[in-house]
Design a protein around this motif. Sequence first.
Motif, mmCIF file in Angstrom:
data_model
loop_
_atom_site.group_PDB
_atom_site.id
_atom_site.type_symbol
_atom_site.label_atom_id
_atom_site.label_comp_id
_atom_site.label_asym_id
_atom_site.label_seq_id
_atom_site.Cartn_x
_atom_site.Cartn_y
_atom_site.Cartn_z
ATOM 1 N N GLN A 255 0.829 -1.212 0.000
ATOM 2 C CA GLN A 255 0.000 0.000 0.000
ATOM 3 C C GLN A 255 0.861 1.259 0.000
ATOM 4 O O GLN A 255 0.607 2.201 -0.745
ATOM 5 C CB GLN A 255 -0.922 -0.025 1.223
ATOM 6 N N LYS A 256 1.889 1.258 0.846
ATOM 7 C CA LYS A 256 2.756 2.440 0.913
ATOM 8 C C LYS A 256 3.569 2.612 -0.371
ATOM 9 O O LYS A 256 3.794 3.741 -0.829
ATOM 10 C CB LYS A 256 3.677 2.342 2.121
ATOM 11 N N CYS A 257 4.016 1.490 -0.937
ATOM 12 C CA CYS A 257 4.744 1.591 -2.223
ATOM 13 C C CYS A 257 3.866 2.227 -3.285
ATOM 14 O O CYS A 257 4.309 3.080 -4.059
ATOM 15 C CB CYS A 257 5.187 0.200 -2.671
ATOM 16 N N SER A 258 2.600 1.781 -3.323
ATOM 17 C CA SER A 258 1.674 2.343 -4.304
ATOM 18 C C SER A 258 1.488 3.839 -4.074
ATOM 19 O O SER A 258 1.469 4.636 -5.015
ATOM 20 C CB SER A 258 0.332 1.611 -4.224
ATOM 21 N N SER A 259 1.368 4.211 -2.791
ATOM 22 C CA SER A 259 1.177 5.624 -2.462
ATOM 23 C C SER A 259 2.410 6.455 -2.861
ATOM 24 O O SER A 259 2.292 7.525 -3.474
ATOM 25 C CB SER A 259 0.910 5.776 -0.971
ATOM 26 N N TYR A 260 3.582 5.939 -2.511
ATOM 27 C CA TYR A 260 4.809 6.665 -2.858
ATOM 28 C C TYR A 260 4.996 6.771 -4.371
ATOM 29 O O TYR A 260 5.419 7.807 -4.898
ATOM 30 C CB TYR A 260 6.024 5.979 -2.232
ATOM 31 N N ASN A 261 4.669 5.688 -5.065
ATOM 32 C CA ASN A 261 4.813 5.717 -6.527
ATOM 33 C C ASN A 261 3.921 6.778 -7.152
ATOM 34 O O ASN A 261 4.313 7.481 -8.090
ATOM 35 C CB ASN A 261 4.496 4.343 -7.114
ATOM 36 N N LEU A 262 2.706 6.887 -6.626
ATOM 37 C CA LEU A 262 1.790 7.904 -7.140
ATOM 38 C C LEU A 262 2.305 9.315 -6.848
ATOM 39 O O LEU A 262 2.211 10.216 -7.688
ATOM 40 C CB LEU A 262 0.398 7.706 -6.526
ATOM 41 N N ARG A 263 2.854 9.496 -5.661
ATOM 42 C CA ARG A 263 3.380 10.816 -5.294
ATOM 43 C C ARG A 263 4.600 11.189 -6.148
ATOM 44 O O ARG A 263 4.772 12.343 -6.546
ATOM 45 C CB ARG A 263 3.748 10.832 -3.815
ATOM 46 N N ILE A 264 5.462 10.190 -6.410
ATOM 47 C CA ILE A 264 6.635 10.457 -7.264
ATOM 48 C C ILE A 264 6.194 10.824 -8.672
ATOM 49 O O ILE A 264 6.719 11.771 -9.284
ATOM 50 C CB ILE A 264 7.570 9.237 -7.276
ATOM 51 N N ASP A 265 5.194 10.080 -9.193
ATOM 52 C CA ASP A 265 4.685 10.398 -10.532
ATOM 53 C C ASP A 265 4.139 11.821 -10.587
ATOM 54 O O ASP A 265 4.375 12.567 -11.550
ATOM 55 C CB ASP A 265 3.587 9.402 -10.929
ATOM 56 N N ALA A 266 3.403 12.186 -9.538
ATOM 57 C CA ALA A 266 2.820 13.535 -9.502
ATOM 58 C C ALA A 266 3.911 14.601 -9.441
ATOM 59 O O ALA A 266 3.827 15.643 -10.106
ATOM 60 C CB ALA A 266 1.881 13.653 -8.300
ATOM 61 N N LEU A 267 4.955 14.337 -8.632
ATOM 62 C CA LEU A 267 6.054 15.298 -8.514
ATOM 63 C C LEU A 267 6.766 15.480 -9.852
ATOM 64 O O LEU A 267 7.036 16.608 -10.283
ATOM 65 C CB LEU A 267 7.041 14.819 -7.444
ATOM 66 N N ILE A 268 7.042 14.364 -10.513
ATOM 67 C CA ILE A 268 7.733 14.446 -11.810
ATOM 68 C C ILE A 268 6.864 15.146 -12.844
ATOM 69 O O ILE A 268 7.341 15.996 -13.612
ATOM 70 C CB ILE A 268 8.133 13.037 -12.282
ATOM 71 N N ASN A 269 5.574 14.817 -12.843
ATOM 72 C CA ASN A 269 4.681 15.448 -13.814
ATOM 73 C C ASN A 269 4.576 16.950 -13.600
ATOM 74 O O ASN A 269 4.481 17.723 -14.554
ATOM 75 C CB ASN A 269 3.287 14.811 -13.735
ATOM 76 N N ASN A 270 4.585 17.352 -12.325
ATOM 77 C CA ASN A 270 4.415 18.775 -12.016
ATOM 78 C C ASN A 270 5.689 19.591 -12.241
ATOM 79 O O ASN A 270 5.621 20.779 -12.562
ATOM 80 C CB ASN A 270 3.954 18.943 -10.563
ATOM 81 N N ARG A 271 6.859 18.972 -12.047
ATOM 82 C CA ARG A 271 8.100 19.745 -12.045
ATOM 83 C C ARG A 271 9.045 19.443 -13.205
ATOM 84 O O ARG A 271 9.987 20.201 -13.442
ATOM 85 C CB ARG A 271 8.870 19.479 -10.737
ATOM 86 N N SER A 272 8.846 18.361 -13.911
ATOM 87 C CA SER A 272 9.839 17.951 -14.913
ATOM 88 C C SER A 272 9.965 18.932 -16.074
ATOM 89 O O SER A 272 10.971 18.939 -16.782
ATOM 90 C CB SER A 272 9.493 16.562 -15.457
ATOM 91 N N ALA A 273 8.959 19.784 -16.263
ATOM 92 C CA ALA A 273 9.038 20.759 -17.360
ATOM 93 C C ALA A 273 10.221 21.698 -17.190
ATOM 94 O O ALA A 273 10.787 22.200 -18.173
ATOM 95 C CB ALA A 273 7.737 21.553 -17.436
ATOM 96 N N ALA A 274 10.624 21.934 -15.918
ATOM 97 C CA ALA A 274 11.765 22.821 -15.675
ATOM 98 C C ALA A 274 13.062 22.208 -16.183
ATOM 99 O O ALA A 274 14.013 22.921 -16.506
ATOM 100 C CB ALA A 274 11.877 23.126 -14.184
#
Length: 734
Positions: A255-274
Amino acid sequence: MKPIIFCAALMYCSIGWAQQTPIIQFDGAGKIKSTLPEKLDKNDAVKFSVSDSKETFDKYLKKYTAKLKQSQGLLTKLKTDREKLDIMKKVYDIDVADIDKVINQLIKVTTDLYGADTTNVPRFEIADKNYFAITVENTAVGTSSINIAPNDVSRSFPVLPFGSETRINFALTKKDPFKKLVVDWLDATKGDYQGMIDYQVLLQFRAEIKKMAEEISPFAEKARHEMTKLKAEAKGGEKNRIIAKYNPILEDIAQKCSSYNLRIDALINNRSAAVNQRAKKDWMLKWLWYQNSLIPAINPFGFSELGNRPDTTELDILRTKLQVRELYLKNIIEKTTQADSLLTVIYSIKKRMNDIQQTAKQFDENKAKNEEAAIAFRTTSQDLNKGILFVGDTKRTIYWMRHHNAAENFQLINDQENDEYLEKDRVVILAHNLKVNDIASLHLTLTEITNDASLLTEELTPVITELSGALLGVGSSGAVTLDELIKSAEDGMQELIAKMEALREYYKYIDYLLAQTNPPLEIEERIDRSLAYHSEVTNPVKKIKGPKKATYYLKTELVDKNSPDSARINKLPADTFSYRINKLYRIFPMAGITWTPAKFTNVSQDSTSQFSINEESAVKFIVGVKVYLRKTDIRNGKIFTKKDHTGKQLWPSRTSFNLAFDARKPLDNVYTGLGLDIWPGCCVNLGCVFNKYTYKNYKNGEVFQDKKPYRPGFYLGLSTDLSMFTELGKFLNF
């Protein structure tokens, strides 16, 4: 046949004109190395040349090709460096194929400098060989300039029309072809630089990655520990018991792995444009040739905008706090030794003050280096020499220039060694090749010439005198393989590990970009005005009444008397130079010898009243004056059939009316007539001589009337200056 003769004549005239036009030569550093014209007329022209075997365009071609070969080597190494290639691909979408394309262009340009495909590499043009600029300025005419190549001769610069300004300024400027190539390439490619680096977003992205890594790392470590225990027990234990024991743990990990994976995806999606700088791909490709490091930089120029200086206003508050606590500490020490806590506070204040000061100091040092690099980059040209010439008008006033080379102890560098000038003209003493802080100091003395004489007299008088005397005596963890019992948790952990690896890669990209700076896209080219050499007018340009002798010497002085350059100046004793200011004479004394074909006789009576008839000598020595039709220069040594330096015929200034007298008995013979100076000091005279004689009337054997009338006669004479005639008289003892 006629066209051939015409062409030959035209070529002859062209060659003759080219030979007459003075060429001012500089060396590669801008120092004048040729002789300079002593005078310029309003109808004259000048040419310029930079003549130096060490200064050629090949020098800059070698620098350019060396840069291309260096870049080729760096790019070849870059292709084998996976980590740096990964950065180039992720950040700019530049791959090996793109790099190979640039390398191929580098090879083509180095083998064909003027005709190769230059999409990503700049190249020189043929016109770039003309990197010296000559500018001639006269406020009455305007400014004209031309670019020339080293060891070529410029076109002629006419110095007309002649206006109220007699001074002409000329300047030599050198453009650095390689620097100019880089600046022009920047101007041509600045449109390829799309978007500025957003450092704030990158810093925030990195902080969020670090925060997430700090949160996930303990969990991952604990999960690996639990799964290792599970794996060990699963080898020999009961499956149902193990499942019952570890099922809640496995579910929590998954469960925690799934949660962390989702958070990492969101972080990359939000910031990777820089991190995505693919819009700058064309810019990067076009500047790979100029890189100095294995990992290409967005800004390869070595300088950038540094922003604002760190705020140091907090220092005043900290100083006050420090003073208060140090005073309080002193009182505590006098009463008690329990001051550890206060010392800790004082230490922290001092550390904070030091940090602020060091940050500001580092900024100032970086700013100074940055500004120095920016100036060096923008400085594509340098003024090498600013010289001065004067232009005259032969119909009015000639400006005679005496040129001195400050780089050679002020030696005279005139194209002709003329040292006599007319009082109606002007003499200008010019110092050339002075260094930046140098001033030419003139020490001039003018002395009246009391016994002016022609050149002939001046040269012969010492000889006559001598003869007379002789006769008299961050890290990542690897994947963990689990059995089927823990596969549900293992999949989540593997995905999490992959996500963390992706974050680590982004951390690498961010660190690379944070080390980059936005390049300067608008460059204002700069000319270095701190002249290597310059010229100065050292004397007041004014009319001086002749005849006078000028004696002078030049020395170098410094603008800053305390400059360390004082050790290099005036090491040699100053040479002394001299010239004359000649007077133009309307009336000038003369003396000479005449011959009369008429046989003049006189009747004389002795003491015994005996009469005798005496024939006077046909040869007489005379002294008198010459009145010239046009004022004459007695120092002009040309024959009367020639022209003077203004182009006027000499004979009117050599023709004179003469009035002379017998040197021994002045009133016995009076001479009037014309004279022609073949040379000054050598005059042919002819005219009428009036000879005085005694006329007696007798009556009854006695003289009742005694008259002394004059009778005319023709004479032919040869005269010279009175001073030389005096020496001749002493020599001949008459």
